[in-house]
Design an enzyme around this catalytic site. Structure first.
Site, PDB file in Angstrom:
ATOM      1  N   LYS A 124       1.030  -1.266   0.092  1.00 47.29           N
ATOM      2  CA  LYS A 124       0.058  -0.123   0.058  1.00 47.29           C
ATOM      3  C   LYS A 124       0.739   1.030   0.011  1.00 47.29           C
ATOM      4  CE  LYS A 124      -4.459   0.739   0.193  1.00 47.29           C
ATOM      5  NZ  LYS A 124      -5.634  -0.229  -0.296  1.00 47.29           N
ATOM      6  N   ASP A 164      -7.355   3.986  -4.555  1.00 47.39           N
ATOM      7  CA  ASP A 164      -7.593   3.950  -3.145  1.00 47.39           C
ATOM      8  C   ASP A 164      -8.240   5.126  -2.948  1.00 47.39           C
ATOM      9  OD1 ASP A 164      -7.913   1.708  -0.690  1.00 47.39           O
ATOM     10  OD2 ASP A 164      -7.393   3.755   0.202  1.00 47.39           O
TER      11      ASP A 164
HETATM   12  P1  NDP Z   1     -13.226   7.507  -2.574  1.00 49.74           P
HETATM   13  O1  NDP Z   1     -12.029   8.339  -2.540  1.00 49.74           O
HETATM   14  O2  NDP Z   1     -13.471   7.197  -3.882  1.00 49.74           O
HETATM   15  O3  NDP Z   1     -14.329   7.644  -1.957  1.00 49.74           O
HETATM   16  C1  NDP Z   1     -14.026   7.796  -0.240  1.00 49.74           C
HETATM   17  C2  NDP Z   1     -15.412   7.991   0.356  1.00 49.74           C
HETATM   18  O4  NDP Z   1     -15.293   7.782   1.768  1.00 49.74           O
HETATM   19  C3  NDP Z   1     -15.838   9.330   0.244  1.00 49.74           C
HETATM   20  O5  NDP Z   1     -17.099   9.660   0.151  1.00 49.74           O
HETATM   21  C4  NDP Z   1     -15.273  10.204   1.195  1.00 49.74           C
HETATM   22  O6  NDP Z   1     -15.777  11.421   1.615  1.00 49.74           O
HETATM   23  C5  NDP Z   1     -15.308   9.122   2.440  1.00 49.74           C
HETATM   24  N1  NDP Z   1     -14.298   9.303   3.334  1.00 49.74           N
HETATM   25  C6  NDP Z   1     -12.838   9.467   3.059  1.00 49.74           C
HETATM   26  N2  NDP Z   1     -12.193   9.713   4.246  1.00 49.74           N
HETATM   27  C7  NDP Z   1     -13.230   9.685   5.047  1.00 49.74           C
HETATM   28  C8  NDP Z   1     -13.025  10.104   6.745  1.00 49.74           C
HETATM   29  N3  NDP Z   1     -11.933  10.191   7.243  1.00 49.74           N
HETATM   30  N4  NDP Z   1     -14.273  10.163   7.245  1.00 49.74           N
HETATM   31  C9  NDP Z   1     -15.593   9.880   6.611  1.00 49.74           C
HETATM   32  N5  NDP Z   1     -15.813   9.768   5.428  1.00 49.74           N
HETATM   33  C10 NDP Z   1     -14.562   9.550   4.616  1.00 49.74           C
HETATM   34  O7  NDP Z   1     -12.274   5.833  -1.931  1.00 49.74           O
HETATM   35  P2  NDP Z   1     -12.732   4.422  -2.451  1.00 49.74           P
HETATM   36  O8  NDP Z   1     -14.369   4.400  -2.584  1.00 49.74           O
HETATM   37  O9  NDP Z   1     -11.925   3.963  -3.384  1.00 49.74           O
HETATM   38  O10 NDP Z   1     -12.485   3.707  -1.069  1.00 49.74           O
HETATM   39  C11 NDP Z   1     -13.309   3.489   0.144  1.00 49.74           C
HETATM   40  C12 NDP Z   1     -12.896   2.623   1.019  1.00 49.74           C
HETATM   41  O11 NDP Z   1     -12.966   1.453   0.317  1.00 49.74           O
HETATM   42  C13 NDP Z   1     -11.615   2.584   1.757  1.00 49.74           C
HETATM   43  O12 NDP Z   1     -11.407   2.007   3.047  1.00 49.74           O
HETATM   44  C14 NDP Z   1     -10.640   2.087   0.689  1.00 49.74           C
HETATM   45  O13 NDP Z   1      -9.352   1.413   1.150  1.00 49.74           O
HETATM   46  C15 NDP Z   1     -11.574   0.714   0.282  1.00 49.74           C
HETATM   47  N6  NDP Z   1     -11.286  -0.082  -0.828  1.00 49.74           N
HETATM   48  C16 NDP Z   1     -11.248   0.793  -1.987  1.00 49.74           C
HETATM   49  C17 NDP Z   1     -10.870  -0.120  -3.318  1.00 49.74           C
HETATM   50  C18 NDP Z   1     -10.827   0.342  -4.582  1.00 49.74           C
HETATM   51  O14 NDP Z   1     -10.735  -0.538  -5.461  1.00 49.74           O
HETATM   52  N7  NDP Z   1     -11.035   1.644  -4.608  1.00 49.74           N
HETATM   53  C19 NDP Z   1     -10.836  -1.802  -3.067  1.00 49.74           C
HETATM   54  C20 NDP Z   1     -10.921  -2.193  -1.753  1.00 49.74           C
HETATM   55  C21 NDP Z   1     -11.275  -1.233  -0.777  1.00 49.74           C
HETATM   56  P3  NDP Z   1     -15.068  12.763   1.212  1.00 49.74           P
HETATM   57  O15 NDP Z   1     -15.140  12.950  -0.034  1.00 49.74           O
HETATM   58  O16 NDP Z   1     -15.682  13.913   1.960  1.00 49.74           O
HETATM   59  O17 NDP Z   1     -13.654  12.666   1.685  1.00 49.74           O
HETATM   60  O1  2IT Z   2      -7.732  -1.892  -0.741  1.00 50.17           O
HETATM   61  C1  2IT Z   2      -7.831  -2.353  -1.897  1.00 50.17           C
HETATM   62  O2  2IT Z   2      -7.965  -3.506  -1.769  1.00 50.17           O
HETATM   63  C2  2IT Z   2      -7.705  -1.440  -3.077  1.00 50.17           C
HETATM   64  N1  2IT Z   2      -7.431  -0.146  -2.951  1.00 50.17           N
HETATM   65  C3  2IT Z   2      -7.434  -1.950  -4.435  1.00 50.17           C
HETATM   66  C4  2IT Z   2      -5.949  -2.434  -4.490  1.00 50.17           C
HETATM   67  C5  2IT Z   2      -5.722  -2.972  -6.087  1.00 50.17           C
HETATM   68  O3  2IT Z   2      -4.441  -3.133  -6.406  1.00 50.17           O
HETATM   69  O4  2IT Z   2      -6.448  -2.820  -6.980  1.00 50.17           O
END
Ligand code: NDP
Ligand code: 2IT
Length: 446
Positions: A124, A164
């Site tokens: 990461k 992420d």
């Molecule tokens: P994005 O940046 O697209 O969206 C994040 C969302 O979470 C936004 O709505 C954001 O709000 C909110 N958020 C972020 N930080 C905080 C906080 N401290 N408190 C409250 N709300 C918060 O990220 P993703 O959708 O990609 O990621 C969301 C989660 O999923 C994370 O935990 C990530 O690690 C996990 N994840 C992502 C993957 C991927 O493929 N993208 C794969 C697997 C897991 P705001 O706009 O106000 O910041």
């Molecule tokens: O938390 C996760 O699994 C991700 N943000 C996706 C990682 C990836 O390499 O696609």
């Protein structure tokens, strides 16, 4: 191995890293029995090498903002474990990023990637830079400065970053472009790339859709139909929006979404028209979730609140960030009749909340199983890049469904308890651990 002793030692050596300690404690407490069945693991002190990252790069990222001022952020890449494949994991850009958070994420990623059935190790990276409120040119300059430092440490068969929090198609495009310029090669060193330059169809959808597929597998064990069920979702980013899109296709009622400022509540469930507006607002306009209430006044907006205590739901899908659902939230969900929690985010439930879900014997899927569809589809993107061809959306979606069903089956196999309750936390951790430990054992002390 005794979990308490290993953990105490890690806390002493790496103080002030609460998220890292939390993630390690959860895994160790569930794999202890399996580990202790293998005295050969203890003889080579495998557990410490599994918990402590292989290496960490940290660097200053200096860039010039639109006003001509020089800004300095920190950049990191945690290469946790490459026993079963090249380091693989996302990059997070958010003001809260620090080494504790990235170490917990890289640790979790190692087990998650093992579960996907594909050959990927865990990593990461990220920065305390926040893209929110920055211009496209500022984001581009930052991404280029970040990669100017990181490009030597990554590569298609070495370490493959992706998105992420705060890193989506735009940021991956800028980072991959600069990587390509520095490395002078067009390879699959990033996943989540645009479709025109090696990206995979379905990668944007994969984490949210995959979580829904995992949930369907869990519900099937109880013969429950998702149609008409009330689902509370948090977040409104990549994971949350595609989760909601799939839930609506499945006929579920989505009663909440959120961002870091507040939560919207749709007591009767979001309509397709309302969701289409939210999708465009978040993905194209980069707007705030509060604007949904301005457009649709019957949708409530609660400033500064998370969804869990605001609305009754059958199913919760936390999809924003770590520790966004605490013990009191878990009490409120359980009191309201919530019978399933499937985590889109990484470690969104606090340790106390997890224990409450397990004690209540509800269906509870930890992020490393439920959200693994994202990185699994990244693995499919790597496979397509290696073959220099691309699969149709239907092909990728079919593989994603198979992978999520396989992860579910692994959780059931290793997580079923004597009363037949499936402890998906134990199941995911043990299944992920066995493959990595076996590979580490075979490869000697590295
Ligand atoms: P994005 O940046 O697209 O969206 C994040 C969302 O979470 C936004 O709505 C954001 O709000 C909110 N958020 C972020 N930080 C905080 C906080 N401290 N408190 C409250 N709300 C918060 O990220 P993703 O959708 O990609 O990621 C969301 C989660 O999923 C994370 O935990 C990530 O690690 C996990 N994840 C992502 C993957 C991927 O493929 N993208 C794969 C697997 C897991 P705001 O706009 O106000 O910041
Ligand atoms: O938390 C996760 O699994 C991700 N943000 C996706 C990682 C990836 O390499 O696609």
């Amino acid at each position: 191995m005794k979990t308490n002793e290993v953990l105490a030692d890690l806390k002493r050596r790496f103080p002030n890293e609460p998220e890292y300690h939390q993630a390690v404690e959860e895994v160790l407490s569930t794999i202890e029995d399996e580990y202790n069945r293998h005295p050969e693991y203890e003889r080579i002190n495998l557990i410490e090498r599994l918990c402590i990252p292989d290496r960490i790069f940290s660097f200053r990222v200096s860039w010039v903002d639109d006003k001509g001022r020089v800004q300095n952020n920190m950049g990191y890449r945690v290469q946790h474990n490459n026993a079963i494949g090249p380091y693989k994991g996302g990059i997070r850009f958010h003001s809260s990023v620090n080494l504790s958070i990235l170490k917990f994420l890289a640790f979790e990623q190692t087990f998650k990637n093992s579960l996907t059935t594909l050959a990927m190790g865990g990593a990461k990276g990220g920065s305390d830079f926040s893209p929110r409120g920055k211009s496209n040119m500022e984001v581009m300059r930052f991404c280029q400065a970040f990669i100017a430092e990181l490009w030597r440490q990554i590569g298609a068969d070495t370490d493959v970053p992706a998105g992420d929090i705060g890193v989506g198609a735009r940021e991956v495009g800028y980072m991959y472009g600069f990587y390509k310029k520095m490395a002078r090669e067009f390879t699959g060193t990033f996943t989540g790339k645009g479709i025109s330059f090696g990206g995979s169809l379905m990668r944007p959808e994969a984490t949210g859709y995959g979580n829904c597929y995992f949930l369907l597998n869990m519900l099937a064990t109880k013969g429950i139909d998702i149609a008409g069920k009330r689902v509370a979702v948090s977040g409104s980013g990549n994971v949350a929006t595609y989760t909601v899109q799939k839930l609506l296709q499945l006929g579920a009622k989505v009663v909440s979404m959120s961002d870091s400022n507040g939560t919207i509540i749709a007591r009767d469930g979001l309509t397709q028209e309302e969701f289409d507006y939210i999708f465009e607002l978040k993905n194209i306009m980069r707007g705030r979730i509060s604007e949904v209430h301005e457009q649709f006044p019957h949708i409530e907006y609660h400033d500064g609140c998370r969804p869990w205590r605001l609305v009754q739901c059958d199913i919760a899908m936390p999809s924003a960030t770590q520790n966004e659902l605490d013990g009191d939230d878990a009490d409120a969900l359980l009191a309201g009749g919530c019978f399933a929690v499937s985590e889109g985010a990484n470690m969104p439930s606090t340790a106390e909340a997890v224990h409450k879900f397990l004690d209540a014997r509800i269906l509870y899927a930890p992020g490393k199983a439920a959200n693994a569809g994202g990185v699994a589809t990244s693995g499919l993107e790597m496979a397509q890049n290696s073959q220099k061809l691309s699969w149709s959306a239907e092909e990728v979606d079919a593989k994603l469904r198979d992978i999520m069903a396989n992860i579910h089956a692994q959780c059931v196999r290793y997580g079923r308890e004597s009363d037949t309750y499936v402890n998906y936390v134990r199941g995911a951790n043990v299944a992920g651990f066995i493959k990595v430990a076996d590979a580490m054992m075979a490869q000697g002390v590295l």
